[in-house]
Design a protein around this motif. Structure first.
Motif, PDB file in Angstrom:
ATOM      1  N   MET A 144       0.818  -1.208   0.000  1.00 31.62           N
ATOM      2  CA  MET A 144       0.000   0.000   0.000  1.00 31.62           C
ATOM      3  C   MET A 144       0.857   1.265   0.000  1.00 31.62           C
ATOM      4  N   LYS A 145       1.900   1.272   0.798  1.00 31.25           N
ATOM      5  CA  LYS A 145       2.893   2.352   0.830  1.00 31.25           C
ATOM      6  C   LYS A 145       2.278   3.747   0.998  1.00 31.25           C
ATOM      7  N   SER A 146       1.330   3.870   1.906  1.00 34.09           N
ATOM      8  CA  SER A 146       0.713   5.183   2.130  1.00 34.09           C
ATOM      9  C   SER A 146       1.707   6.180   2.709  1.00 34.09           C
ATOM     10  N   TRP A 147       2.807   5.679   3.268  1.00 38.32           N
ATOM     11  CA  TRP A 147       3.844   6.575   3.787  1.00 38.32           C
ATOM     12  C   TRP A 147       4.507   7.381   2.677  1.00 38.32           C
ATOM     13  N   GLU A 148       4.263   6.979   1.416  1.00 41.46           N
ATOM     14  CA  GLU A 148       4.795   7.728   0.281  1.00 41.46           C
ATOM     15  C   GLU A 148       3.809   8.775  -0.229  1.00 41.46           C
ATOM     16  N   TRP A 149       2.499   8.501  -0.121  1.00 42.73           N
ATOM     17  CA  TRP A 149       1.513   9.382  -0.763  1.00 42.73           C
ATOM     18  C   TRP A 149       0.526  10.055   0.195  1.00 42.73           C
ATOM     19  N   ASN A 150       0.663   9.793   1.496  1.00 42.32           N
ATOM     20  CA  ASN A 150      -0.233  10.415   2.469  1.00 42.32           C
ATOM     21  C   ASN A 150       0.567  11.284   3.443  1.00 42.32           C
ATOM     22  N   PRO A 151       0.724  12.567   3.159  1.00 38.19           N
ATOM     23  CA  PRO A 151       1.503  13.445   4.045  1.00 38.19           C
ATOM     24  C   PRO A 151       0.865  13.612   5.429  1.00 38.19           C
ATOM     25  N   ALA A 152      -0.431  13.302   5.561  1.00 40.71           N
ATOM     26  CA  ALA A 152      -1.105  13.453   6.858  1.00 40.71           C
ATOM     27  C   ALA A 152      -0.672  12.383   7.860  1.00 40.71           C
ATOM     28  N   GLU A 153       0.042  11.350   7.387  1.00 42.61           N
ATOM     29  CA  GLU A 153       0.567  10.346   8.317  1.00 42.61           C
ATOM     30  C   GLU A 153       1.678  10.916   9.191  1.00 42.61           C
ATOM     31  N   TYR A 154       2.192  12.056   8.793  1.00 44.54           N
ATOM     32  CA  TYR A 154       3.286  12.678   9.539  1.00 44.54           C
ATOM     33  C   TYR A 154       2.732  13.852  10.343  1.00 44.54           C
ATOM     34  N   ASN A 155       2.553  13.625  11.629  1.00 43.05           N
ATOM     35  CA  ASN A 155       2.005  14.657  12.518  1.00 43.05           C
ATOM     36  C   ASN A 155       2.373  14.271  13.949  1.00 43.05           C
ATOM     37  N   VAL A 156       3.219  15.033  14.581  1.00 43.03           N
ATOM     38  CA  VAL A 156       3.685  14.693  15.930  1.00 43.03           C
ATOM     39  C   VAL A 156       2.758  15.204  17.032  1.00 43.03           C
ATOM     40  N   SER A 157       1.803  16.030  16.687  1.00 40.31           N
ATOM     41  CA  SER A 157       0.981  16.695  17.704  1.00 40.31           C
ATOM     42  C   SER A 157       0.229  15.714  18.595  1.00 40.31           C
ATOM     43  N   GLY A 158      -0.390  14.712  17.980  1.00 40.25           N
ATOM     44  CA  GLY A 158      -1.190  13.758  18.742  1.00 40.25           C
ATOM     45  C   GLY A 158      -0.415  13.024  19.819  1.00 40.25           C
ATOM     46  N   PRO A 159       0.693  12.353  19.478  1.00 42.56           N
ATOM     47  CA  PRO A 159       1.469  11.643  20.503  1.00 42.56           C
ATOM     48  C   PRO A 159       1.953  12.546  21.640  1.00 42.56           C
ATOM     49  N   PHE A 160       2.380  13.772  21.296  1.00 43.28           N
ATOM     50  CA  PHE A 160       2.826  14.694  22.347  1.00 43.28           C
ATOM     51  C   PHE A 160       1.658  15.127  23.234  1.00 43.28           C
ATOM     52  N   ALA A 161       0.510  15.391  22.619  1.00 45.01           N
ATOM     53  CA  ALA A 161      -0.666  15.819  23.392  1.00 45.01           C
ATOM     54  C   ALA A 161      -1.138  14.720  24.341  1.00 45.01           C
ATOM     55  N   GLU A 162      -1.094  13.481  23.886  1.00 47.72           N
ATOM     56  CA  GLU A 162      -1.541  12.373  24.735  1.00 47.72           C
ATOM     57  C   GLU A 162      -0.660  12.236  25.976  1.00 47.72           C
ATOM     58  N   ILE A 163       0.640  12.405  25.810  1.00 48.60           N
ATOM     59  CA  ILE A 163       1.551  12.353  26.970  1.00 48.60           C
ATOM     60  C   ILE A 163       1.295  13.544  27.888  1.00 48.60           C
ATOM     61  N   LEU A 164       1.144  14.702  27.288  1.00 50.30           N
ATOM     62  CA  LEU A 164       0.944  15.936  28.050  1.00 50.30           C
ATOM     63  C   LEU A 164      -0.330  15.881  28.882  1.00 50.30           C
ATOM     64  N   ASN A 165      -1.397  15.322  28.303  1.00 46.02           N
ATOM     65  CA  ASN A 165      -2.692  15.284  28.986  1.00 46.02           C
ATOM     66  C   ASN A 165      -2.897  14.028  29.826  1.00 46.02           C
ATOM     67  N   GLY A 166      -1.897  13.146  29.851  1.00 41.28           N
ATOM     68  CA  GLY A 166      -2.034  11.902  30.596  1.00 41.28           C
ATOM     69  C   GLY A 166      -2.029  12.112  32.096  1.00 41.28           C
ATOM     70  N   SER A 167      -2.468  11.083  32.804  1.00 38.89           N
ATOM     71  CA  SER A 167      -2.479  11.153  34.271  1.00 38.89           C
ATOM     72  C   SER A 167      -1.800   9.926  34.881  1.00 38.89           C
ATOM     73  N   TYR A 168      -1.019   9.219  34.075  1.00 37.58           N
ATOM     74  CA  TYR A 168      -0.437   7.950  34.495  1.00 37.58           C
ATOM     75  C   TYR A 168       0.869   8.108  35.266  1.00 37.58           C
ATOM     76  N   ASP A 169       1.419   9.325  35.284  1.00 32.81           N
ATOM     77  CA  ASP A 169       2.675   9.538  36.011  1.00 32.81           C
ATOM     78  C   ASP A 169       2.768  11.012  36.394  1.00 32.81           C
ATOM     79  N   PHE A 170       3.766  11.348  37.205  1.00 36.40           N
ATOM     80  CA  PHE A 170       3.966  12.746  37.596  1.00 36.40           C
ATOM     81  C   PHE A 170       4.216  13.612  36.365  1.00 36.40           C
ATOM     82  N   LEU A 171       3.772  14.844  36.421  1.00 40.02           N
ATOM     83  CA  LEU A 171       3.961  15.775  35.308  1.00 40.02           C
ATOM     84  C   LEU A 171       5.435  15.921  34.961  1.00 40.02           C
ATOM     85  N   SER A 172       6.282  15.981  35.955  1.00 39.49           N
ATOM     86  CA  SER A 172       7.719  16.149  35.690  1.00 39.49           C
ATOM     87  C   SER A 172       8.280  14.974  34.893  1.00 39.49           C
ATOM     88  N   VAL A 173       7.821  13.766  35.206  1.00 39.60           N
ATOM     89  CA  VAL A 173       8.274  12.575  34.475  1.00 39.60           C
ATOM     90  C   VAL A 173       7.804  12.638  33.028  1.00 39.60           C
TER      91      VAL A 173
END
Length: 576
Positions: A115-144
């Motif tokens: 399928m190789k969507s990594w070649e033709w789908n530029p929307a697959e590249y977006n770091v915002s989601g993973p960073f936001a999930e860590i930032l908004n998480g409650s599984y560890d101390f904020l400093s960690v």
């Protein structure tokens, strides 16, 4: 007599040895499964974080040739390892995991090599989601969590550099989505992260270092957006997948007992049945909503006119999210009253405005915690109408009128996605949660809509008419998706299907066209899963006879996690 005793002893000895060998084989598979999951998280850390496993939150995977080679080696090695196990010797739970693990690995390989969507789908590249999930998480101390974010930030420039290196002849639609979502995601780094940083107990030096890294990440994102905007791409790739790739993706993603062609045939037949039921109700409601006006000879036109009148009953734009929040306790109370399914009150559900980095695909969705983070919040994401014109808002709200909004809440929350995913996280098998089947997840949500009305929820002609309209949505999703990606269905024909046969508002139909341009196969998961669950319920009811209890059926069905319905069917109908 002695010979008979010896023969009996030999049979018992053989059975005992067989059981011991089967137990050993299952133990060996379970040991392998554990090591497989551990290796899976090393190779796919974002997937790990989404499942609630946060050991590798400090890693940002850069999708370059080296990473893809490493991931393919992992895939092929584990496919070889699975080949060492005889699936017929595994117990039912392990057999299902075996099948799901194999499907997951083959699906990954298909995506990377064919399928190789990594070649033709530029929307697959977006770091915002993973960073936001860590930032908004409650599984560890904020400093960690912030320290993990700090390490992850180091790779953002390389991440987008690899993206630019990978992209070749992208589709116009995915390019526009990438620009929109990456631009929207900047708020994670320009607003959310600095605000959390100020609240933290990190040292001044640590804060300064993170601010510098954040500035570098923001520059990398803006540079990527600018690069996409200026990209010279006079003959962009068609967003349509084509029948060969589509059928393979359907097989991996849906894991149905039916082929895509068989599902399409069922959907077309179901559409006809729904139209017949809708006409009977609309004809009965005609005088209530249109008085003595002459009835049109075309049945679909009659249905449309009645629906249009009922759709005028809807929330105000500024009160849309509040209307959703108000209905959830009412749904819960009805389920308790009818004793339809147990819902764990300790699992929090929060309605929130859809984050900007998620916008542009679906208007409402659920973000559920993974099996490692079972007690974290589930978020019901609601699309915002701010910035919409009065005409666009009115069209949208007519689609999500007072009746359909209730069905939407059943689907997304109670007892739909929120409930099913809580159960899925309780499954003793991690595989059934982390490799969850989309057709089971969506199928349950669609099934739950019908189940609630069958049991008397908000019973009225108006509600049933709107339910059938809503059910047409999942039915026509399938017809649309297969038609567009395998039969070159045009936009004009697609809009005719959605507006004139599924009775959708213009804004909803435009949104669905956009969605079918950006996704493939997923739109089939609703109708396919719904169909298979309804068929399973009838088969199970017939098998149980007088012992059948709806709540027991639901509990047993959901106890298998998010396994494909075809495997759940085998386990539930297995002769004891």
């Amino acid at each position: 007599m002695r010979k008979i005793y010896l023969a009996a002893f030999s049979i018992v000895f053989f059975i005992c040895c067989s059981k011991e060998k089967a137990a050993d084989r299952n133990k060996a598979f379970e040991h392998y499964r554990k090591s497989f999951i551990e290796a899976l998280w090393i190779n796919f850390p974002d997937y790990a974080a989404a499942s609630g496993f946060h050991k590798y939150d400090n890693v940002l995977v850069v999708n370059d040739a080296t990473t893809r080679a490493k991931q393919l080696a992992f895939i092929k090695s584990n496919l070889d390892s699975l080949g060492n196990y005889d699936e017929k010797s595994l117990n039912p739970g392990n057999f299902t995991d075996y099948k799901m693990m194999g499907n997951m690995l083959k699906s990954y390989a298909f995506g990377m090599e064919e399928m190789k969507s990594w070649e033709w789908n530029p929307a697959e590249y977006n770091v915002s989601g993973p960073f936001a999930e860590i930032l908004n998480g409650s599984y560890d101390f904020l400093s960690v969590r912030l320290k993990n974010i700090s390490l992850k930030l180091d790779e953002v420039p390389a991440y987008y550099a690899a993206a630019k290196q990978n992209i070749r002849n992208p589709t116009r639609e995915h390019t526009e989505l990438a620009i929109s979502q990456n631009t929207g995601g900047l708020s994670v780094f320009e607003k959310d992260l600095p605000a959390m940083l100020e609240k933290s107990d990190l040292s001044a030096a640590e804060k300064d270092a993170m601010k510098a890294k954040t500035a570098s990440a923001v520059n990398a994102i803006k540079d990527y957006v600018s690069w996409l905007q200026k990209l010279d791409n006079p003959t962009p790739r068609d967003f349509r997948l084509g029948k060969k790739l589509y059928d393979k993706k359907f097989e991996f993603d849906i894991q149905s007992a039916y082929t895509s062609s068989q599902v399409l045939e069922k959907a077309v037949a179901h559409k006809k049945e729904l139209h017949e039921k809708m006409f009977v109700i609309a004809d009965r409601l005609w005088s209530k909503y249109l008085g003595t006006a002459p009835k049109p000879s075309d049945k679909n036109q009659l249905i449309r006119q009645v629906i249009d009148k009922i759709s005028l009953q809807h929330a105000k734009p500024e009160l849309f999210q509040q209307a959703i929040e108000k209905q959830l306790p009412e749904l819960l109370a009805f389920i308790k009253q009818k004793d339809l399914i147990y819902i764990d009150p300790s699992k929090p559900l929060e309605v929130r405005k859809e984050p900007d980095y998620m916008a542009g695909v679906a208007g409402a969705s659920i973000s559920a915690p993974g099996p490692y983070d079972k007690n974290a919040k589930t978020y019901y994401n609601v699309g915002s109408l701010s910035g919409w014109s009065a005409a666009e808002s009115e069209s949208y709200l007519r689609e999500y009128n007072d009746y359909i909004l209730q069905i939407l809440n059943i689907h997304e929350a109670i007892p739909g996605h929120y409930t099913q995913l809580v159960y899925s996280n309780q499954s003793p098998s991690l595989i059934k949660s982390i490799a969850g089947n989309g057709a089971m997840v969506e199928g349950w949500a669609v099934y739950s809509e019908l189940m609630m009305l069958e049991n008397g929820y908000a019973n009225s002609d108006e509600m049933w008419l709107m339910y059938y309209k809503w059910n047409l949505r999942s039915t026509c999703n399938t017809i649309l998706d297969i038609g567009v990606h395998t039969k070159n269905l045009s936009k004009d024909d697609a809009m005719d299907l959605l507006i004139n046969e599924a009775f959708q508002q213009q804004a909803e139909a435009e949104g669905k066209w956009r969605r079918v341009c950006l996704t493939q196969v997923q739109l089939c998961s609703y109708f396919t899963g719904f169909t298979e669950i309804c068929e399973l319920r009838e088969a199970y009811k017939k098998q149980q006879g007088e012992k059948f209890r709806l709540k027991d059926f639901h509990s047993k069905l959901l106890s298998y996690g998010s396994a494909p319905v075809k495997y759940i069917r085998e386990l539930m109908l297995e002769k004891q």
